[in-house]
Enzyme design. Structure first.
Site, short mmCIF file in Angstrom:
data_model
loop_
_atom_site.label_atom_id
_atom_site.label_comp_id
_atom_site.label_asym_id
_atom_site.label_seq_id
_atom_site.Cartn_x
_atom_site.Cartn_y
_atom_site.Cartn_z
N ASP A 13 0.80 -1.23 0.00
CA ASP A 13 0.00 0.00 0.00
C ASP A 13 0.83 1.27 0.00
OD1 ASP A 13 -2.24 -1.66 0.12
OD2 ASP A 13 -2.18 -1.69 2.31
N LYS A 16 1.81 2.22 -5.04
CA LYS A 16 2.36 1.66 -6.29
C LYS A 16 1.44 1.94 -7.47
CE LYS A 16 2.37 -2.36 -4.31
NZ LYS A 16 2.03 -2.00 -2.94
N ASN A 38 -5.50 -9.93 -3.99
CA ASN A 38 -5.18 -9.45 -2.65
C ASN A 38 -4.65 -8.02 -2.74
OD1 ASN A 38 -2.91 -10.46 -4.00
ND2 ASN A 38 -1.95 -11.35 -2.20
N ALA A 39 -4.07 -7.67 -3.89
CA ALA A 39 -3.59 -6.32 -4.11
C ALA A 39 -4.77 -5.37 -4.30
CB ALA A 39 -2.71 -6.29 -5.37
N GLY A 40 -4.56 -4.13 -3.88
CA GLY A 40 -5.56 -3.09 -4.14
C GLY A 40 -4.79 -1.84 -4.49
N HIS A 41 -4.79 -1.47 -5.76
CA HIS A 41 -3.99 -0.33 -6.23
C HIS A 41 -4.92 0.81 -6.64
CE1 HIS A 41 -0.34 -3.14 -7.24
NE2 HIS A 41 -0.74 -3.22 -5.99
N THR A 42 -4.79 1.92 -5.94
CA THR A 42 -5.70 3.05 -6.18
C THR A 42 -5.09 4.03 -7.16
OG1 THR A 42 -6.23 2.82 -3.84
CG2 THR A 42 -7.15 4.74 -4.97
N GLN A 221 1.96 -6.02 -3.34
CA GLN A 221 2.41 -6.20 -1.96
C GLN A 221 3.70 -5.38 -1.72
OE1 GLN A 221 1.35 -9.43 -3.69
NE2 GLN A 221 -0.58 -8.57 -3.03
N GLY A 299 -10.88 -2.97 3.34
CA GLY A 299 -11.46 -1.89 4.13
C GLY A 299 -10.95 -1.87 5.58
N ARG A 302 -5.63 0.38 8.59
CA ARG A 302 -4.23 -0.01 8.52
C ARG A 302 -3.52 0.43 9.80
NH1 ARG A 302 -3.84 2.50 2.52
NH2 ARG A 302 -4.65 0.75 1.35
P1 GDP Z 1 -0.79 0.43 -3.51
O1 GDP Z 1 -1.39 -0.86 -3.06
O2 GDP Z 1 0.67 0.50 -3.25
O3 GDP Z 1 -1.14 0.78 -4.93
O4 GDP Z 1 -1.46 1.56 -2.57
P2 GDP Z 1 -3.01 1.70 -2.19
O5 GDP Z 1 -3.75 2.24 -3.34
O6 GDP Z 1 -3.53 0.46 -1.56
O7 GDP Z 1 -2.91 2.75 -1.00
C1 GDP Z 1 -2.37 4.02 -1.20
C2 GDP Z 1 -3.42 5.06 -0.81
O8 GDP Z 1 -2.79 6.32 -0.73
C3 GDP Z 1 -4.51 5.21 -1.86
O9 GDP Z 1 -5.69 5.61 -1.21
C4 GDP Z 1 -3.98 6.36 -2.74
O10 GDP Z 1 -5.03 7.08 -3.37
C5 GDP Z 1 -3.31 7.22 -1.71
N1 GDP Z 1 -2.14 7.97 -2.16
C6 GDP Z 1 -1.13 7.60 -3.01
N2 GDP Z 1 -0.18 8.55 -3.04
C7 GDP Z 1 -0.58 9.53 -2.21
C8 GDP Z 1 0.00 10.78 -1.80
O11 GDP Z 1 1.09 11.16 -2.18
N3 GDP Z 1 -0.73 11.54 -0.89
C9 GDP Z 1 -1.94 11.13 -0.41
N4 GDP Z 1 -2.56 11.91 0.46
N5 GDP Z 1 -2.50 9.96 -0.79
C10 GDP Z 1 -1.83 9.17 -1.66
P1 IMO Z 2 -0.93 -4.13 -2.31
O1 IMO Z 2 -0.48 -4.63 -3.67
C1 IMO Z 2 -1.13 -4.69 1.98
C2 IMO Z 2 -1.18 -8.83 3.43
C3 IMO Z 2 -2.45 -9.24 4.16
C4 IMO Z 2 -1.89 -10.27 5.13
C5 IMO Z 2 -0.80 -10.96 4.30
C6 IMO Z 2 -1.24 -12.27 3.66
O2 IMO Z 2 -2.22 -3.40 -2.36
O3 IMO Z 2 0.16 -3.40 -1.63
P2 IMO Z 2 -2.78 -12.84 1.55
O4 IMO Z 2 -4.23 -12.56 1.31
O5 IMO Z 2 -1.87 -12.28 0.52
O6 IMO Z 2 -2.51 -14.29 1.82
O7 IMO Z 2 -2.46 -12.08 2.96
O8 IMO Z 2 -0.43 -10.04 3.30
N1 IMO Z 2 -1.38 -8.27 2.08
C7 IMO Z 2 -1.32 -6.97 1.80
N2 IMO Z 2 -1.18 -5.89 2.60
N3 IMO Z 2 -1.21 -4.52 0.65
C8 IMO Z 2 -1.32 -5.59 -0.17
O9 IMO Z 2 -1.26 -5.49 -1.52
C9 IMO Z 2 -1.43 -6.89 0.39
N4 IMO Z 2 -1.58 -8.14 -0.11
C10 IMO Z 2 -1.53 -8.97 0.93
O10 IMO Z 2 -3.05 -8.15 4.82
O11 IMO Z 2 -1.26 -9.61 6.20
MG MG Z 3 -2.91 -1.57 -1.82
#
Ligand code: GDP
Ligand code: IMO
Ligand code: MG
Length: 421
Positions: A13, A16, A38-42, A221, A299, A302
């Site tokens: 998170d 990326k 399992n990934a969630g990329h915003t 991850q 949801g 963190r």
């Molecule tokens: P990822 O899994 O690495 O792609 O990251 P996520 O999307 O799960 O979580 C990053 C969160 O931070 C998301 O809600 C993004 O919209 C937000 N985000 C990313 N870069 C920034 C930043 O520079 N500032 C703020 N305030 N939010 C950011």
């Molecule tokens: P992104 O790509 C944050 C964590 C889970 C758990 C462990 C194992 O959005 O950064 P799994 O379902 O993979 O077997 O869970 O890994 N986890 C993540 N935490 N960001 C992620 O992906 C994750 N993918 C898995 O919370 O602790």
């Molecule tokens: Mg994520």
């Protein structure tokens, strides 16, 4: 042109998705090489928020191919929901290509994931419950079913019957779920729809490397969740570090010329496991609320804490970062003091390197260097030298400490809120 890899330098998170989308604008390809939904990329483009789980963030550009590599595990239901979501927003998704060698996640993998977490009791990992671990277990056991198997009903049925038989013996509690009739129609339901997307993704990349446009590999991850180098067993079930790019996409390692470590200006973690710089009080709440730190996939709130230089250096050793991206710097605005963990204290001994012994990591106390905070909103700043002095000092130290240049600074959630450093 060569391959650039984007790696989460912490526990996931790190932003990326946003960074990948920003950098993919001119790319020939963005590719995912490991993990699943399992990934969630915003990604936020002109105020519209997209949460991607399987599809790499270059999908928004017609001229960029979005590849799902052989190293991934793919739940077809989740994939088609994501494609639908994008198509509903005006993105046709004709640029998506999927490796036929990627493994499938079935609904029973999710059920097994949930059951195993229950069985672990107080030692539960806190998985995303998406079936990731059980699907990768099947792959390693050589009983996995791949995307290409959906194209031949007979082969699909044979493989599935054999897989389910072993599972029924292993998980009697799930006997109701482990019945072929629930999945027998997968070739019709998904195979025909997947066929137009299937392609030799390894060859596509090899061909693109002859062009002048970059290939971006979007890690999922983070380094500390890596199956080998992370905080085992509180990790995911795949290799996420730079080495996995070669095997997860089928490209020669020497093509990888740039490895970018992405770190938040602080640290977060979802799920269980040690986290020495975690802040459970006011600072943790400040970071969670200002940074909207709630899981993109589940949801869940963190866990939040200060940036940990020891793990950043450890990640550099494993991944070979040629550059760093610092995200969410804006979230620190308003704090009087900012801390940076530069070592651990273990029973009176100062450790400058990440300890491989989990017992030591469990007891490690962070040793902090303190920085002054800043109050000015930095979200619209475009040049590093225009940032508040205190902010610049923090970044300069990060660079010096990790011995890695910062290539990009993210100062807001919108795709274009970045400072090219
Ligand atoms: P990822 O899994 O690495 O792609 O990251 P996520 O999307 O799960 O979580 C990053 C969160 O931070 C998301 O809600 C993004 O919209 C937000 N985000 C990313 N870069 C920034 C930043 O520079 N500032 C703020 N305030 N939010 C950011
Ligand atoms: P992104 O790509 C944050 C964590 C889970 C758990 C462990 C194992 O959005 O950064 P799994 O379902 O993979 O077997 O869970 O890994 N986890 C993540 N935490 N960001 C992620 O992906 C994750 N993918 C898995 O919370 O602790
Ligand atoms: Mg994520």
């Amino acid at each position: 042109m060569s391959v650039t890899v984007l790696i989460g330098a912490q526990w996931g998170d790190e932003g990326k998705g946003k960074v990948s989308c920003y950098l993919s604008r001119k790319a020939a390809i963005t590719a995912r090489y490991s993990g699943g939904h399992n990934a969630g990329h915003t990604v936020i483009i002109s105020g519209k928020k997209f949460k991607l789980h399987l599809i790499p963030s270059g999908v928004f550009y017609e001229e960029t191919l979005a590849l799902l590599g052989n190293g991934m595990v793919i739940d077809p239901e989740a994939l088609f929901q994501e494609i639908q979501m994008l198509q509903d927003s005006g993105y046709p998704c004709k640029n998506i290509k999927i490796s036929p060698l990627a493994h499938l996640i079935f609904p029973f993998h999710r059920e097994i994931d949930v059951l195993m977490e229950k069985t672990r009791g107080k030692n539960a990992i806190g998985t995303t419950r998406k079936g990731i671990g059980p699907a990768y277990s099947d792959k390693a056991e050589r009983s996995g079913i791949r995307i290409c198997d959906l194209l031949d009903k007979k082969i699909f049925k044979e493989k599935l019957l054999s897989n389910l038989q072993t599972k029924r013996e292993r998980y009697p509690a799930l006997n109701g779920v482990l019945n072929i009739r629930h999945f027998a129609d997968f070739p019709e339901r998904y195979g025909e729809k997947l066929a137009p997307y299937m392609s030799d993704t390894s060859k596509i990349i090899q061909d693109a490397l002859k062009s002048k446009r970059p290939v971006i590999c979007e890690g999922a991850q983070g380094t500390m969740l890596d199956l080998d180098f992370g905080t085992y067993p509180f990790v995911t079930s795949s290799d996420v570090t730079a080495g996995a790019v070669a095997t997860g996409l089928g490209i020669p390692p020497q093509e990888i010329k740039k490895v970018i470590g992405i770190t938040k200006a602080y640290t977060t973690r979802v799920g269980a496991g040690d986290f020495p710089t975690e802040e459970k009080g006011k600072v943790g709440t400040f970071l969670r609320e200002h940074g909207c730190e709630y899981g993109t996939t589940t949801g869940r709130p963190r866990r939040c804490g200060w940036i940990d230089g020891v793990i950043l250096k450890y990640g550099k050793k494993i991944n070979g970062y040629s550059g760093m991206v610092v995200t969410k710097l804006d979230v620190l605005t308003g704090l009087n003091e900012i801390k940076f963990c530069e070592a651990y204290n273990y029973q009176g001994n100062i450790l400058k390197e990440f300890p491989y012994n989990p017992k030591i990591f469990h007891e490690a106390e962070p040793v902090y260097r303190s920085f002054k905070g800043w109050g000015r909103d930095i979200r619209e700043i475009k040049r590093r030298r225009d940032l508040p002095k205190a902010c610049q000092k923090f970044l300069d130290f990060l660079e010096e400490f990790t011995e890695t240049p910062i290539d990009l600074i993210s100062v807001g959630e919108e795709r274009d809120q970045v400072i090219q450093s």
